[in-house]
Design an enzyme around this catalytic site. Structure first.
Site, PDB file in Angstrom:
ATOM      1  N   CYS A 181       0.825  -1.204   0.000  1.00 19.39           N
ATOM      2  CA  CYS A 181       0.000   0.000   0.000  1.00 19.39           C
ATOM      3  C   CYS A 181       0.869   1.269   0.000  1.00 19.39           C
ATOM      4  CB  CYS A 181      -0.997  -0.033   1.144  1.00 19.39           C
ATOM      5  SG  CYS A 181      -2.348   1.157   0.926  1.00 19.39           S
ATOM      6  N   HIS A 183      -3.596  -5.335   0.275  1.00 20.60           N
ATOM      7  CA  HIS A 183      -3.170  -5.669   1.648  1.00 20.60           C
ATOM      8  C   HIS A 183      -3.098  -7.185   1.852  1.00 20.60           C
ATOM      9  CE1 HIS A 183      -3.219  -1.676   3.631  1.00 20.60           C
ATOM     10  NE2 HIS A 183      -4.019  -1.387   2.611  1.00 20.60           N
ATOM     11  N   GLU A 203      -1.343  -8.709   3.993  1.00 17.82           N
ATOM     12  CA  GLU A 203      -1.174  -9.056   5.418  1.00 17.82           C
ATOM     13  C   GLU A 203      -2.490  -9.444   6.082  1.00 17.82           C
ATOM     14  OE1 GLU A 203      -2.838  -5.017   5.675  1.00 17.82           O
ATOM     15  OE2 GLU A 203      -1.362  -5.953   4.340  1.00 17.82           O
TER      16      GLU A 203
END
Length: 269
Positions: free
Chosen positions: A123, A231, A233
């Site tokens: 990001c 994203h 994660e």
């Protein structure tokens, strides 16, 4: 010599005021993904290190960081890269910024690429890498003709905001296509800014259907140097590509750590 069993990953911190103090912080989901997904040990790197007391040069700060870490992770953030750093004109009123993070992350990115230190951006980290290497950004992608609105809906739950939002096309023969085992993949989307001009050294790894670059690698880097706009994660263990990205980053950090140990042993002989 360090006696750690896992590679150490430096994670860039955000710098922001709060309750009369300045705080340096990283959202836990990034640290968890770096620790568990990459099987490494994350350490938070504060922003604005080079001018805390004015006694250390940027070069000296970078040398201290590289003596500590086996890789660098650039997490997402609500803040944006300062427009002046890529020749942009700030909006009025200005968008959220974090110049103290910029002053650390951009030179660190360039040094990682040159040294072959494993580097993974997400990001804001994706945007930082593009700017650090000579690219520019759209400050409001949703205002650009032909582009989708890539922002999250803040009225929805966190789980809904981080759910799959759109597909991306993965570059044939690229790293991401190999990890995914497919030519297209569904990703989340929580960003207002995006790439305008791609930096010269970057090779596209994924694009959204509106043409916006969603992932790239530094094609001439001597080590792992990759970034994604989405994203991975977020619940990485539930997504094959997300898990693969952190595993590949961890493998690169382990290889780099092993090389460092070998070089240290040779130097000691």
């Amino acid at each position: 010599m360090r006696q750690l069993t896992r590679p150490v990953i430096g994670v860039i911190s955000d710098v922001k005021p709060g309750s009369g103090h300045v705080t340096h912080g990283v959202t836990e989901k990034y640290l968890f993904a770096v620790a568990r997904g990459a099987d490494t040990y994350p350490v938070m790197l504060p922003g604005r290190m080079s001018d805390v007391d004015g006694s250390m040069s940027e070069t000296a700060v970078l040398e201290e960081i590289f003596a500590l870490v086996d890789g660098i992770f650039l997490p997402g953030s609500p803040s944006n890269v300062e427009p002046a750093l890529y020749g942009g004109t700030p909006y009025d009123p200005p968008l959220p910024a974090d110049p103290h993070r910029d002053v650390v992350s951009l030179p660190l990115i360039r040094a990682c690429v040159e040294r072959g230190v494993p580097l993974f951006g997400v990001c804001r980290g994706f945007q930082e890498m593009n700017v650090a290497l000579g690219g520019s950004l759209h400050q409001k992608v949703h205002e650009q003709p032909g582009h989708f609105d890539h922002r999250e809906d803040g009225t929805r739950s966190i789980e809904e905001q981080y759910g799959h939002a759109h597909e991306v096309s993965l570059a044939p023969g690229g790293l991401l296509a190999g990890l995914a085992g497919a030519g297209r993949w569904s990703v989340n989307s929580l960003h207002g800014q995006g790439i305008d001009r791609l930096a010269p050294r970057l090779a596209v790894e994924a694009r959204a259907d509106d043409g916006l670059v969603e992932a790239f690698r530094v094609q001439d880097a001597p080590g792992f140097a990759l970034a994604v706009q989405w994203h991975p994660e977020w619940r990485f263990w539930q997504d094959r590509l997300s898990a693969g990205l952190f595993e590949a980053f961890g493998a690169a950090a382990r290889a780099y750590a092993a090389q460092r140990r070998g070089d240290a042993l040779k130097a000691a002989e």
